[in-house]
Scaffold this active site. Sequence first.
Site, PDB file in Angstrom:
ATOM      1  N   GLY A  68       0.835  -1.200   0.000  1.00  0.00           N
ATOM      2  CA  GLY A  68       0.000   0.000   0.000  1.00  0.00           C
ATOM      3  C   GLY A  68       0.867   1.245   0.000  1.00  0.00           C
ATOM      4  O   GLY A  68       2.056   1.166   0.303  1.00  0.00           O
ATOM      5  N   CYS A  95       5.297  -6.129   1.667  1.00  0.00           N
ATOM      6  CA  CYS A  95       5.666  -4.714   1.546  1.00  0.00           C
ATOM      7  C   CYS A  95       5.033  -3.886   2.665  1.00  0.00           C
ATOM      8  O   CYS A  95       5.405  -4.028   3.821  1.00  0.00           O
ATOM      9  CB  CYS A  95       5.317  -4.201   0.151  1.00  0.00           C
ATOM     10  SG  CYS A  95       6.147  -2.651  -0.233  1.00  0.00           S
ATOM     11  N   TYR A  96       4.038  -3.040   2.371  1.00  0.00           N
ATOM     12  CA  TYR A  96       3.388  -2.291   3.461  1.00  0.00           C
ATOM     13  C   TYR A  96       2.849  -3.269   4.504  1.00  0.00           C
ATOM     14  O   TYR A  96       2.888  -2.990   5.711  1.00  0.00           O
ATOM     15  CB  TYR A  96       2.243  -1.433   2.899  1.00  0.00           C
ATOM     16  CG  TYR A  96       1.543  -0.622   3.973  1.00  0.00           C
ATOM     17  CD1 TYR A  96       2.019   0.632   4.332  1.00  0.00           C
ATOM     18  CD2 TYR A  96       0.445  -1.133   4.662  1.00  0.00           C
ATOM     19  CE1 TYR A  96       1.407   1.361   5.338  1.00  0.00           C
ATOM     20  CE2 TYR A  96      -0.175  -0.418   5.668  1.00  0.00           C
ATOM     21  CZ  TYR A  96       0.309   0.836   6.005  1.00  0.00           C
ATOM     22  OH  TYR A  96      -0.300   1.552   7.009  1.00  0.00           O
ATOM     23  N   HIS A 190       7.474  -7.942  -3.646  1.00  0.00           N
ATOM     24  CA  HIS A 190       6.143  -8.369  -4.088  1.00  0.00           C
ATOM     25  C   HIS A 190       6.215  -9.756  -4.739  1.00  0.00           C
ATOM     26  O   HIS A 190       6.579  -9.862  -5.909  1.00  0.00           O
ATOM     27  CB  HIS A 190       5.569  -7.356  -5.077  1.00  0.00           C
ATOM     28  CG  HIS A 190       5.160  -6.080  -4.423  1.00  0.00           C
ATOM     29  ND1 HIS A 190       3.894  -5.845  -3.961  1.00  0.00           N
ATOM     30  CD2 HIS A 190       5.879  -4.980  -4.105  1.00  0.00           C
ATOM     31  CE1 HIS A 190       3.828  -4.648  -3.404  1.00  0.00           C
ATOM     32  NE2 HIS A 190       5.025  -4.108  -3.483  1.00  0.00           N
ATOM     33  N   GLU A 192       3.799 -11.475  -5.697  1.00  0.00           N
ATOM     34  CA  GLU A 192       2.661 -11.691  -6.599  1.00  0.00           C
ATOM     35  C   GLU A 192       2.924 -11.249  -8.028  1.00  0.00           C
ATOM     36  O   GLU A 192       2.161 -11.573  -8.929  1.00  0.00           O
ATOM     37  CB  GLU A 192       1.414 -10.974  -6.042  1.00  0.00           C
ATOM     38  CG  GLU A 192       1.452  -9.439  -6.045  1.00  0.00           C
ATOM     39  CD  GLU A 192       2.127  -8.842  -4.812  1.00  0.00           C
ATOM     40  OE1 GLU A 192       3.035  -9.489  -4.261  1.00  0.00           O
ATOM     41  OE2 GLU A 192       1.760  -7.716  -4.431  1.00  0.00           O
ATOM     42  N   ASP A 247     -19.134 -13.591 -21.321  1.00  0.00           N
ATOM     43  CA  ASP A 247     -19.681 -13.511 -19.966  1.00  0.00           C
ATOM     44  C   ASP A 247     -21.176 -13.842 -19.934  1.00  0.00           C
ATOM     45  O   ASP A 247     -21.616 -14.634 -19.101  1.00  0.00           O
ATOM     46  CB  ASP A 247     -19.450 -12.106 -19.369  1.00  0.00           C
ATOM     47  CG  ASP A 247     -17.972 -11.735 -19.373  1.00  0.00           C
ATOM     48  OD1 ASP A 247     -17.146 -12.651 -19.516  1.00  0.00           O
ATOM     49  OD2 ASP A 247     -17.664 -10.540 -19.248  1.00  0.00           O
ATOM     50  N   LYS A 389     -11.799 -13.061 -15.467  1.00  0.00           N
ATOM     51  CA  LYS A 389     -12.129 -13.377 -16.862  1.00  0.00           C
ATOM     52  C   LYS A 389     -11.594 -14.752 -17.295  1.00  0.00           C
ATOM     53  O   LYS A 389     -12.294 -15.527 -17.944  1.00  0.00           O
ATOM     54  CB  LYS A 389     -11.536 -12.294 -17.761  1.00  0.00           C
ATOM     55  CG  LYS A 389     -11.941 -12.399 -19.200  1.00  0.00           C
ATOM     56  CD  LYS A 389     -13.233 -11.663 -19.422  1.00  0.00           C
ATOM     57  CE  LYS A 389     -13.698 -11.743 -20.851  1.00  0.00           C
ATOM     58  NZ  LYS A 389     -14.994 -11.072 -21.005  1.00  0.00           N
TER      59      LYS A 389
END
Length: 533
Positions: A68, A95-96, A190, A192, A247, A389
């Site tokens: 963040g 991180c944050y 990070h 991710e 969708d 998606k």
Amino acid sequence: MSAPETADVAPHVHHQRLLIVDFGSQVTQLIARRLRELGVYCEIHPYQKVDHAFLAAFAPRAVILSGGPDSVTREGAPRPPERLWEMGVPVLGICYGQQAMMDALGGRVEAGAPGKGGTAEFGRASVTPAETPLPLLAGWFEGGAEPVWMSHGDHVAELAPGFRVYGTSPGAPFAITGDPERHFYAVQFHPEVHHTPKGRVLLQNFVREAGFTGDWTMGAYRDEAIAQIRAQVGDARVICGLSGGVDSAVTAVLIHEAIGDQLTCVFVDHGLLRKNEAEEVVGVFRDAYNIPLIHADESDLFLDALEGTTDPEAKRKTIGRLFVEVFQKHAAEAGGAEFLAQGTLYPDVIESVSFAGGPSVTIKSHHNVGGLPEKMGMKLVEPLRELFKDEVRALGRELGLPDSFIGRHPFPGPGLAIRCPGEVTRDKLAILREADAVFIDQIRRHGLYDEIWQAFAALLPVRTVGVMGDGRTYDYACLLRAVTSVDGMTADYYPFSHDFLGETATRIINEVRGINRVSYDITSKPPGTIELE
Ligand code: XMP
């Protein structure tokens, strides 16, 4: 759009659940993506909402604290609730999140603006291992140091009691820290993001340690979603607008599996569809799936109303207004449906952290069905609300939808009207349909369809002089557009070879009457948009 009736905590999910507390990082969604790929069900919730009661109701098996933009050294900075540390569940701070964890558990964080504190790191960094091995890092450091992606100004200056260091980078002496006894881990980088190649392994080790078995599969999801639709709808009727896109198609097939003929689909043909599009949609739904389908051919209504309209917004408004009217008329024919089905996806409903004014819910409604829920006073069924998606595509495959349908490029609600700048006429649409079909055929023949996010032809409102055979021509100019993108928010033009472009231009001019000039659009987004209007 009115908020659908959902409790703060989704009540129906039986999976082992992981909670991601969002502190406002740009990449929080990627944490969820990575975990879902590992078969772990997780939800992102903004920190403002995660209090004691929320934690008790959500009952996470593990928690991840996101990065963040704030600084824990600032009074009033976002913090996780104290109860979190007493729940006995594994926690990973990123991180944050790392800094918030250290701050909460008795460590110390120092602020350091880039270039001032000397500890800020942005971009690529290299982490080297400490002596003690850690199960969380199984598979790491096999070749020595590991590249990671950092983005921090502040840094941890003193570890909280019980923590040790397991990895160090030049700007982050505490790059990887942990208290394995309590299963609390905290990393400065990070894991991710794509640029931390072993990040996925770290996340996998974390969820394994937390006892996740990877039970989030599409098969399991499908069964649960079907049970949930039945419970929500009972014996009421549901109506679903089909656009021809993925969708709404997956929504319809899933609901049909759950409640059969209680579902009626409405496909509005506004006369602005691509070549053979209506036939394809009707073929798949009515013929292959046997789903009750109202095929409303309203092209005259739309095209007559558009006559003389050249302003892009005016075109969109006319189409949007007529769509609602037509949909309502045909929905009434279907006999008093209580529910309206929509293909809303997870990125549309994630509550984003807003530092300006508390959490805000962003719900994106398709332009073509926007306003339907309020106008029709119906309850919503949104069985894709928890999916990304790519998961929707996987579910579509699970439901047996043909690959050719699942992989289709997006197509906008207002259809060819926004690919035909200026006045839309039947003649122009006929020319445009043919050019578009040739272009897409070329892309398929060259095996490029799946590399491209979206490709289409547009008909420019100019006519130019040409020479064909021995004669003079005075015909329309056509614009080809093909872009790469991840989410449609930003895009770049697709780098076709000159041979491909030359061959395509020749085919279009030879095969399509009314076009004598072809150009290729090399504008990115921004500054352009994908569609022309
Ligand atoms: P733009 O042109 O805004 O398009 O860069 C981004 C993506 O959104 C699609 N798009 C629409 N989709 N109704 C839709 O359902 C619309 O009115 C609409 N306008 C644009 C566009 O095709 C692209 O994928």
